[in-house]
Design an enzyme around this catalytic site. Structure first.
Site, short mmCIF file in Angstrom:
data_model
loop_
_atom_site.label_atom_id
_atom_site.label_comp_id
_atom_site.label_asym_id
_atom_site.label_seq_id
_atom_site.Cartn_x
_atom_site.Cartn_y
_atom_site.Cartn_z
N TYR A 138 -2.50 0.47 8.58
CA TYR A 138 -3.54 0.13 7.60
C TYR A 138 -4.93 0.05 8.23
CZ TYR A 138 0.34 -1.05 4.50
OH TYR A 138 1.47 -1.00 3.74
N ASP A 245 5.10 -5.12 4.64
CA ASP A 245 4.58 -4.97 3.28
C ASP A 245 5.73 -4.58 2.34
OD1 ASP A 245 3.01 -4.60 1.07
OD2 ASP A 245 1.83 -2.95 1.89
N ASP A 249 8.14 -7.29 -0.25
CA ASP A 249 8.22 -7.10 -1.70
C ASP A 249 9.68 -6.94 -2.13
OD1 ASP A 249 5.51 -7.27 -2.09
OD2 ASP A 249 5.43 -5.52 -3.42
#
Ligand code: NAD
Length: 354
Positions: A138, A245, A249
């Site tokens: 990222y 990430d 989730d």
């Protein structure tokens, strides 16, 4: 105990208000809690044209901890990217150097039926994902979209971790494991990626400081499968930014509701930002129907990880368990036979249980 309170947008202010009620009770009981409010996200844009206003950042820097609601909303979707609410959130994480993201995933026995997995797979589940938050794909350079030698468009990002970045988040993972059941599983893709090979080496080196913690390693593809096959095998999962990430989730949905899960993002000195994992839920904002428990549980994490007040954290968590046992349910976790309550009433019930 200086706390910057940033309610944000949508249901943010509603759920934050309930956590603030809980913190006020702890203050009445003797903790030296001070709270100051500032705008972030769309609220910051509305106030001064910036999703992270200068005074908000200054307040957050001066505080020991930040309590955040959520940001975003359809009203702001047409703004250019740097002005969008979500940029305020990314910037504050980066500015405060919050590199370790902690997401506990806990299934309350009474809510096991809310999961899409069979109750026996998730009942009693209690795991913690520690995700690196400021490095990896990222943020790695170079990145971009260019025209390649064949004349076609090509997108590229760089997976990159310096050993110091791995070491500091690994220390946090091991320290948390020491406070839990002393089991840590490091997740990467060392069979294919050099970045992961280094990650694994540094985690093994760091483990020497924590001889009591049982360390295991798992490839991320297997971890994704194991999380739905037999999630109770895990206690602490330590992983990088992109793998974390996705896995966090996936893991959050084992509990069945996004409205029950809090999170912490910590720097090297355990200063932290605490927020529910859900967004601003514009579809239910202003209706007093949001579930405030994720934000209240985030306040419990604040007590534990920034202020070292384990007893206060336990009290809040017990109060949340009590209201669940009493059968109180906001609409997201409601099933027939239980008492349906709004956001403020749920907050009041937690305060009463405290
Ligand atoms: P969301 O998490 O806001 O909502 C997803 C669904 O879950 C909605 O149906 C919502 O009603 C429900 N929900 C969420 N929190 C709830 C709660 N506490 N109680 C009951 N129901 C709840 O995600 P979204 O709809 O994809 O995004 C809405 C906005 O939030 C967008 O602008 C997005 O960018 C932003 N967002 C912000 C954050 C953050 O601030 N950390 C995180 C995710 C999304």
């Amino acid at each position: 105990m200086k706390i910057a309170v940033l309610p944000g947008d949508g249901i943010g202010p509603e759920v934050v208000e309930q956590a603030v009620k809980v913190l006020r009770i702890l203050a009445l009981d003797g903790l030296p809690i001070e709270m100051d409010y500032a705008a972030i996200g769309g609220a910051g844009y509305d106030e001064v044209g910036d999703p992270l206003p200068e005074n908000t950042l200054a307040l957050a820097r001066a505080a020991d901890a930040v309590l955040l609601g959520a940001v975003g909303g359809p009203r702001y979707d047409a703004l250019e990217r740097p002005l969008r609410p979500e940029q305020g959130l990314l910037r504050i994480r980066k500015e405060l150097n919050l590199f370790a993201n902690l997401r506990p995933v806990r299934v309350y026995p009474e809510l096991a039926g809310a999961s899409t997995l069979r109750p026996e797979v998730v009942t009693g589940l209690d795991l913690m994902i520690v995700r690196e938050l400021t490095g990896d794909l990222y943020f790695g350079q170079p990145r971009g979209i260019h025209i390649n030698a064949d004349g076609e468009r090509e997108g590229y990002n760089t997976m990159r971790y310096a050993e110091s970045e791995v070491r500091r988040v690994a220390h946090i993972g091991f320290q948390i494991a020491m406070k839990r059941s002393k089991k840590l599983c490091s997740v990467e893709k060392a069979n294919v990626l050099e970045t992961s090979e280094l990650w694994r080496e540094v985690v093994i080196e760091t483990a020497r400081d924590y001889p009591d913690v049982a360390l295991s390693h798992m490839y991320v593809d297997n971890a994704a499968m194991q999380l739905v096959r037999h999630p109770k095998q895990f206690d602490v999962i330590l992983t990088g930014n992109i793998f974390g990430d996705i896995l966090s989730d996936e893991a959050s949905m084992l509990t069945g509701s996004i409205g029950m899960l809090g999170s912490a993002s910590l720097d090297a000195a355990s200063k932290g930002m605490y927020e529910p994992i859900h967004g601003s839920a514009p579809d239910i904002a202003g209706q007093d129907s949001a579930n405030p428990l994720a934000t209240i549980l985030s306040a419990a994490m604040m007590m534990r990880y920034t202020f070292g007040q384990d007893e206060a954290a336990d009290r809040i968590e017990r109060a949340v368990s009590t209201v669940i046992t009493q059968g109180l349910r906001t609409q997201d976790i409601h099933t027939p036979g239980h008492q349906r309550v709004g956001c403020a009433a749920m907050g009041d019930a937690v305060v009463a249980a405290l």
